[in-house]
Design a protein around this motif. Structure first.
Motif, PDB file in Angstrom:
ATOM      1  N   GLU A   1       1.495   2.832  12.967  1.00 17.23           N
ATOM      2  CA  GLU A   1       3.046   3.006  13.123  1.00 17.23           C
ATOM      3  C   GLU A   1       3.282   2.987  11.621  1.00 17.23           C
ATOM      4  O   GLU A   1       4.151   3.873  11.096  1.00 17.23           O
ATOM      5  N   GLU A   2       2.825   1.958  10.851  1.00 18.09           N
ATOM      6  CA  GLU A   2       3.051   1.746   9.295  1.00 18.09           C
ATOM      7  C   GLU A   2       2.753   3.146   8.543  1.00 18.09           C
ATOM      8  O   GLU A   2       3.463   3.218   7.669  1.00 18.09           O
ATOM      9  N   SER A   3       1.343   3.437   8.868  1.00 21.69           N
ATOM     10  CA  SER A   3       0.928   4.601   8.151  1.00 21.69           C
ATOM     11  C   SER A   3       1.792   6.077   8.207  1.00 21.69           C
ATOM     12  O   SER A   3       2.221   6.558   7.370  1.00 21.69           O
ATOM     13  N   ASP A   4       2.328   6.122   9.528  1.00 23.19           N
ATOM     14  CA  ASP A   4       3.149   7.148   9.961  1.00 23.19           C
ATOM     15  C   ASP A   4       4.606   7.079   9.109  1.00 23.19           C
ATOM     16  O   ASP A   4       4.944   7.849   8.602  1.00 23.19           O
ATOM     17  N   ASP A   5       4.918   5.843   9.000  1.00 22.92           N
ATOM     18  CA  ASP A   5       6.243   5.580   8.251  1.00 22.92           C
ATOM     19  C   ASP A   5       6.088   5.766   6.798  1.00 22.92           C
ATOM     20  O   ASP A   5       6.923   6.370   6.028  1.00 22.92           O
ATOM     21  N   GLN A   6       5.079   5.635   6.275  1.00 16.57           N
ATOM     22  CA  GLN A   6       4.580   5.914   4.918  1.00 16.57           C
ATOM     23  C   GLN A   6       4.422   7.300   4.803  1.00 16.57           C
ATOM     24  O   GLN A   6       5.009   7.588   3.715  1.00 16.57           O
ATOM     25  N   ILE A   7       4.124   8.136   5.637  1.00 17.82           N
ATOM     26  CA  ILE A   7       4.154   9.693   5.431  1.00 17.82           C
ATOM     27  C   ILE A   7       5.707  10.100   5.343  1.00 17.82           C
ATOM     28  O   ILE A   7       5.994  10.876   4.385  1.00 17.82           O
ATOM     29  N   GLN A   8       6.670   9.266   6.177  1.00 14.44           N
ATOM     30  CA  GLN A   8       8.206   9.508   6.080  1.00 14.44           C
ATOM     31  C   GLN A   8       8.569   9.254   4.564  1.00 14.44           C
ATOM     32  O   GLN A   8       9.324   9.970   4.037  1.00 14.44           O
ATOM     33  N   ASP A   9       7.879   8.027   4.292  1.00 13.84           N
ATOM     34  CA  ASP A   9       8.429   7.559   2.739  1.00 13.84           C
ATOM     35  C   ASP A   9       7.869   8.529   1.597  1.00 13.84           C
ATOM     36  O   ASP A   9       8.821   8.993   0.896  1.00 13.84           O
ATOM     37  N   PHE A  10       6.771   9.087   1.742  1.00 11.82           N
ATOM     38  CA  PHE A  10       6.279   9.981   0.764  1.00 11.82           C
ATOM     39  C   PHE A  10       7.266  11.436   1.045  1.00 11.82           C
ATOM     40  O   PHE A  10       7.441  12.061  -0.077  1.00 11.82           O
ATOM     41  N   ILE A  11       7.634  11.875   1.959  1.00 12.41           N
ATOM     42  CA  ILE A  11       8.262  13.052   2.301  1.00 12.41           C
ATOM     43  C   ILE A  11       9.509  12.592   1.645  1.00 12.41           C
ATOM     44  O   ILE A  11      10.238  13.675   0.820  1.00 12.41           O
ATOM     45  N   LYS A  12      10.323  11.564   1.862  1.00 14.98           N
ATOM     46  CA  LYS A  12      11.550  11.349   0.951  1.00 14.98           C
ATOM     47  C   LYS A  12      11.399  11.195  -0.479  1.00 14.98           C
ATOM     48  O   LYS A  12      12.192  11.869  -1.148  1.00 14.98           O
ATOM     49  N   ILE A  13      10.351  10.903  -0.765  1.00 16.12           N
ATOM     50  CA  ILE A  13      10.104  10.549  -2.297  1.00 16.12           C
ATOM     51  C   ILE A  13       9.773  12.126  -3.010  1.00 16.12           C
ATOM     52  O   ILE A  13      10.488  12.507  -4.013  1.00 16.12           O
ATOM     53  N   TYR A  14       9.349  13.148  -2.185  1.00 14.67           N
ATOM     54  CA  TYR A  14       9.087  14.190  -2.609  1.00 14.67           C
ATOM     55  C   TYR A  14      10.290  14.983  -2.765  1.00 14.67           C
ATOM     56  O   TYR A  14      10.531  15.907  -3.575  1.00 14.67           O
ATOM     57  N   LYS A  15      10.903  14.813  -1.519  1.00 13.60           N
ATOM     58  CA  LYS A  15      12.040  15.389  -1.396  1.00 13.60           C
ATOM     59  C   LYS A  15      13.142  15.243  -2.751  1.00 13.60           C
ATOM     60  O   LYS A  15      13.762  16.193  -3.448  1.00 13.60           O
ATOM     61  N   GLU A  16      13.119  14.219  -2.975  1.00 10.69           N
ATOM     62  CA  GLU A  16      14.060  13.662  -4.079  1.00 10.69           C
ATOM     63  C   GLU A  16      13.614  14.183  -5.458  1.00 10.69           C
ATOM     64  O   GLU A  16      14.187  14.495  -6.389  1.00 10.69           O
TER      65      GLU A  16
END
Ligand code: P5A
Length: 467
Positions: A162-177
């Motif tokens: 779950e944490e690793s999937d959350d991390q994917i979402q965090d990276f998506i957010k960072i790259y979007k920004e």
């Protein structure tokens, strides 16, 4: 420019002093001073974003063959692209050393040493390094290089999936920004199984549509599951005393992003740089006559100081050449705002500001409102470039339910959305029939038929001509 995009791109790199590709190794170029500044500002943006929740490290560039070879699927993906160091001076090395094509196999053996218990997790490290890939596809400056400069690679390890999937979402957010700051519109998709990163469970990718309609992959985020953890024996003792394998992710962007900044915003006159990465956000151009020359130059210097005091990047172009030549130069280099000041303007206590993004000229009073006015213009310019680029993207994503129509739409410069069942054989048939690449899936549906089979469709997929 659209008709002749490749030529336009090649010329602008040289004319705007971005890179010089005449370095005598194919796929390796020199970063020139102006390009270096763009590179630096864009690197600082992503660094700042990563630094909020990740720590920067620096690993050696060489990877022992035994480590590189350990992860079978991974090494298979890269075996044709690795540069090898085999000698130290005249002495053959005991073990061949690879110039990292990416750093999983350099970093993860060390993670195995560092991670002991759940208290050591998560680990979220990143590094900014050069990596080397003996690319077999046609190389192009910035777009596909063999020495990938400023490769920003992040590598994380977690206790749970779950944490690793959350991390994917965090990276998506960072790259979007990150891409938002560069005004780059993106398509996000989950790559098909046959196109995911070697060794990953799944890959999420950001693609941009270039002016000629081809897409360019500008960032990727991979959930590595426990594949590398098994290979490199990266385990931790959990709260219950059990020894478990970690879950890992990694993500990367390169200077290819700068190719997209140049291409997405540029026009026939040259670069149009978003102020956030423009080396000179403001260029002051004095209009000089014999009479009043000193006064005009003094005022220009004072304006420069006034704007720099607000943190703006300002150039005063006091070269002894015609103002028309200066205008063209700065148009080519994409400085966001030009401020023109001649003796008459000085008399009237105004300067003429011109935005590079849309060319409009406006008078600004030379008083203490100047910096705020200029900053407002910079904001408008940043937003306008971004908005224009997003509009282009919207206009160039087309949906079809007809397989035969894909070719027509792609050849007209579009990325095409279609319904797909998700079956690998069907997917590959679609690629073969059209000659294009399925970028991936970027939506799920519950109703509809697959474009190329009798199966029910499960996904909205994207297909395009790719770089
Ligand atoms: C993620 C970081 C990786 O290498 N390992 C660590 C993972 N992923 S990747 O997809 O192979 O590369 C990440 C991004 O780097 C850009 N890129 C390139 N840029 C210029 N020239 C190249 N030859 C090149 N190869 C990859 C892409 O934008 C890619 O998404």
């Amino acid at each position: 420019m659209v008709e002749n995009f490749d030529e336009w791109f090649h010329d602008i790199l040289e004319n705007a002093n971005i890179t010089d590709s005449r370095y005598p190794i194919k796929g390796m170029a020199v970063w020139m001073p102006y390009g270096f500044q763009i590179r630096k500002h864009s690197m600082n943006i992503i660094k700042k974003l990563l630094d909020k929740d990740h720590e920067e490290v620096l690993f050696p560039m060489l990877v022992p063959e035994t480590e590189l070879a350990k992860e079978g699927i991974h090494v298979k993906g890269f075996e044709d692209e690795v540069y090898w160091v085999t000698q130290g001076g005249q002495t053959p090395l005991n073990e061949k050393l690879a110039l990292r094509p990416t750093s999983e196999t350099a970093i993860y053996p060390m993670y195995a040493l560092w991670i002991r218990t759940h208290m050591d997790l998560p680990i979220k490290y990143y590094q900014i390094v050069n990596t080397f890939r003996y690319e077999t596809k046609h190389t192009r400056p910035l777009i596909r290089v063999r020495e990938i400069t400023t490769f920003k690679e992040a590598h994380t390890a977690h206790a749970t999936k779950e944490e690793s999937d959350d991390q994917i979402q965090d990276f998506i957010k960072i790259y979007k920004e990150f891409f938002d700051d560069l005004g780059i519109p993106y398509l996000i998709s989950k790559r098909p199984e046959w196109d995911k990163f070697p060794g990953a469970d799944y890959t999420m990718a950001f693609d941009v549509i270039m002016p000629n309609g081809k897409t360019l992959q500008i960032g990727t985020i991979h959930n590595l599951g426990q594949t590398f953890a098994k290979t490199f024996d990266i385990t931790f003792e959990d709260k219950d005393g059990e020894h478990k394998l970690v879950y890992q992710t990694c993500a990367g962007v390169s200077d290819r992003v700068i190719a997209s900044v140049i291409s997405v915003h540029g026009d026939d006159k040259g670069l149009r740089l978003p102020p956030k990465v423009s080396p000179n956000q403001v260029t002051i151009i004095p209009i000089l006559f014999k009479k009043g020359k000193e006064e005009v130059l003094a005022k220009c210097s004072q304006i420069k100081q006034q704007l720099e005091a607000k943190g703006l990047r300002v150039e005063l172009d006091d070269r002894d050449i015609r103002p028309g030549k200066k205008f063209n130069d700065w148009e080519l280099k994409g400085t966001a705002i030009k401020l023109e000041l001649g003796p008459r303007d000085l008399e009237n206590n105004i300067t003429i500001a011109m935005r590079r993004d849309e060319g409009e000229k406006i008078e600004l009073p030379l008083d203490d409102t100047l910096a705020d006015n200029v900053m407002e213009l910079l904001d408008k310019s940043q937003n306008n470039l971004s908005q224009t680029a997003w509009n282009f993207k919207k206009e160039h994503v087309k949906f079809t339910e007809n397989l035969d129509e894909i070719t027509e739409l792609v050849e007209a410069g579009n990325v095409v959305e279609f319904y797909w069942c998700g079956d690998e054989t069907i997917g590959k048939e679609i690629e073969e029939k059209t000659g294009y690449d399925i970028l991936g899936i970027h939506g799920e549906i519950c109703e509809g038929k697959c474009i190329a089979s009798d199966n029910d469709a499960r996904y909205i997929a994207l297909i395009a001509k790719t770089y």
